[in-house]
Design an enzyme around this catalytic site. Structure first.
Site, mmCIF file in Angstrom:
data_model
loop_
_atom_site.group_PDB
_atom_site.id
_atom_site.type_symbol
_atom_site.label_atom_id
_atom_site.label_comp_id
_atom_site.label_asym_id
_atom_site.label_seq_id
_atom_site.Cartn_x
_atom_site.Cartn_y
_atom_site.Cartn_z
ATOM 1 N N LEU A 232 -71.868 70.872 -98.649
ATOM 2 C CA LEU A 232 -72.816 71.222 -99.714
ATOM 3 C C LEU A 232 -72.181 70.895 -101.064
ATOM 4 C CD1 LEU A 232 -73.952 74.687 -98.313
ATOM 5 C CD2 LEU A 232 -74.840 72.408 -97.755
ATOM 6 N N ALA B 101 -74.141 69.742 -104.067
ATOM 7 C CA ALA B 101 -75.228 69.393 -104.985
ATOM 8 C C ALA B 101 -75.228 70.180 -106.281
ATOM 9 C CB ALA B 101 -76.583 69.596 -104.275
ATOM 10 N N GLY B 102 -74.461 71.267 -106.356
ATOM 11 C CA GLY B 102 -74.549 72.163 -107.508
ATOM 12 C C GLY B 102 -73.890 71.618 -108.770
ATOM 13 N N GLN C 149 -80.688 66.827 -102.708
ATOM 14 C CA GLN C 149 -81.378 68.097 -102.944
ATOM 15 C C GLN C 149 -81.928 68.061 -104.358
ATOM 16 O OE1 GLN C 149 -78.929 71.625 -103.027
ATOM 17 N NE2 GLN C 149 -80.615 72.974 -102.419
ATOM 18 N N GLY D 144 -80.787 77.698 -103.819
ATOM 19 C CA GLY D 144 -79.987 78.617 -103.026
ATOM 20 C C GLY D 144 -79.305 77.945 -101.852
ATOM 21 N N THR D 145 -78.323 78.657 -101.278
ATOM 22 C CA THR D 145 -77.537 78.091 -100.188
ATOM 23 C C THR D 145 -78.362 77.881 -98.921
ATOM 24 O OG1 THR D 145 -76.807 80.358 -99.728
ATOM 25 C CG2 THR D 145 -75.314 78.948 -100.997
ATOM 26 N N ASN E 273 -66.963 86.314 -97.392
ATOM 27 C CA ASN E 273 -67.415 85.049 -96.829
ATOM 28 C C ASN E 273 -66.581 83.916 -97.422
ATOM 29 O OD1 ASN E 273 -68.789 82.748 -96.051
ATOM 30 N ND2 ASN E 273 -70.800 83.492 -96.651
ATOM 31 N N HIS F 155 -46.366 61.290 -127.071
ATOM 32 C CA HIS F 155 -45.237 61.381 -127.998
ATOM 33 C C HIS F 155 -44.952 62.840 -128.370
ATOM 34 C CE1 HIS F 155 -46.154 57.132 -128.684
ATOM 35 N NE2 HIS F 155 -47.353 57.484 -129.077
#
Length: 404
Positions: free
Chosen positions: A8, A10-11, A81, A86-87, A164, A312
């Site tokens: 995943l 896409a965020g 997506q 949301g996930t 999680n 430098h």
């Protein structure tokens, strides 16, 4: 054996700005390569042959960075997506593309082959990896019973707990569960809702080895330290006589380490990068392709992305420089408060405790400083910011700022 995977990616990664202003979070570099590349190599090691990458924000950059997967020894497929809802919505995009057991990874999560092997061999229809942390207030707390998922408590808990880890093994039946979920109060389709709906079929296992979720810009420094600890040293570029290399050092093809320089690993020096003469690099440091640490400059525990330069009389400590930054001669970066307390930074208007005693600056792409500029601890400069000669800078500044 699990031969398929979904990543995943896409965020937008807004909490990682300014580093993600023009680059998706999974492409941020650490340990010599973008996060996504480390994930792909781990997947290949455990036998994965086909990976679906879900893209959205900066999708062209992701495709250009990874290609068709041939150089990793696998087949890559891209899914777009269009909206990030949301996930659960993200995983659901892969319905019909994955017809057997598959790994599912958040694209901003550091994962080890050991964890993937534990997931692959665990019993149960679906498998969720968890990890123990000291403060679970920013994560969903996992409740289990006899190795099975019971519930996932939303953010807001306190103290230690299991969270999680963002690494899963799913059967295709997960897509049926995802079809049945409704939007959460915050208007998103949550993967956690689907997991709770099939909780009796979800086995919970502990992460093996290192784990990290990129939540704040300075997490990239932690990831860099972890990844460089596994690095295989190699000298493929040029090291001039009189340079001293100690510990694990990788000098990529086309890179030059000039005479009088001292490098104390773990240090990764990218293709066509230049070190020296008479420069010092120490701690867990990564120089991207074409980066430069020049005469009488010292860099410690930092990341300089592609073509960024401390050319430098510079000091760069515990910092991240985005692409194409340039520090004027004599620019110094502070990385330690006089009172020894942890360093705070302003993220999206909020004063955030980094939890780090040493933290320098976070610079977006194309930041330039004048001679003898001084950047204070926890300073964040948006992409394209210009700092004038002799200025002392603190706080967080928007993209395109002129501090003259």
């Amino acid at each position: 054996m699990v031969e398929q995977a979904l990543i995943l990616a896409a965020g937008r990664g807004t909490r990682m700005q300014p580093l993600t202003a023009r680059l998706p979070k999974p492409l941020l570099p650490a340990g010599g390569a973008p996060f996504l590349e480390h994930q792909l190599r781990a997947l290949v090691e455990v036998g994965v042959k086909h990976v679906v990458v879900l893209v959205g924000y900066c999708m062209r950059e992701v495709h250009e960075a990874l290609g068709d997967g041939e150089r990793f020894g696998l087949e890559l497929e891209y899914l777009v997506q269009e909206e990030q809802l949301g996930t659960g919505h993200a995983v659901a995009q892969a319905a019909g593309k994955l017809n057997d057991m598959f790994f599912c990874l958040n694209g901003d999560t550091l994962v080890t082959t050991e964890t993937l092997r534990v997931l692959a061999t665990a019993t149960g229809e679906h498998v969720l990896a968890v990890t123990q942390i000291a403060n679970c207030s920013s994560y969903g707390l996992i409740k289990t019973h006899k190795g099975k998922l019971v519930s996932i408590v939303e953010k807001g808990g306190e103290g230690p707990g299991s969270i999680n880890a963002g690494v899963y093994r799913f059967a295709p039946s997960i897509f049926k569960a995802l079809k049945a979920i409704e939007r959460s109060p915050r208007g998103e389709y949550e993967l956690t809702s689907a997991l709770e709906a099939v909780a009796q079929g979800v086995t919970v296992v502990e992460v093996e080895g290192d784990w990290l979720d990129l939540g704040r810009p300075w997490d990239l420094l932690t990831a860099n330290t972890l990844l460089l600890s596994r690095m295989k040293p190699a000298i493929e570029g040029s090291v001039e006589e009189g340079a001293v290399l100690k510990g694990a050092v990788h000098v990529a093809a086309g890179a030059i380490v000039k005479a009088g320089s001292r490098i104390e690993g773990p240090v990764w020096i990218g293709p066509d990068a230049i070190v020296g003469p008479n420069a010092c690099i120490r701690g867990a440091t990564m120089l991207g392709a074409g980066a430069k640490v020049g005469a009488a400059s010292e860099v410690k525990n930092s990341i300089l992305m592609e073509h960024s330069k401390a050319p430098h009389h510079n000091y760069v400590g515990d910092s991240i420089l985005g692409r194409n930054c340039n520090l004027g001669s004599g620019t110094k970066i502070a990385n330690l408060r006089h009172d020894g307390a942890s360093v705070y930074a302003i993220i999206k208007g909020e004063r955030v405790d980094s939890g780090l005693r040493k933290l320098g600056v976070i610079l977006g792409d194309n930041v330039k400083t004048g001679i003898n500029a001084s950047l204070n601890v926890g300073t964040i400069l948006g992409e394209g910011t210009v700092v004038g000669p002799g200025r002392v800078v603190s706080g967080s500044w928007a993209a395109g700022s002129r501090i003259l």
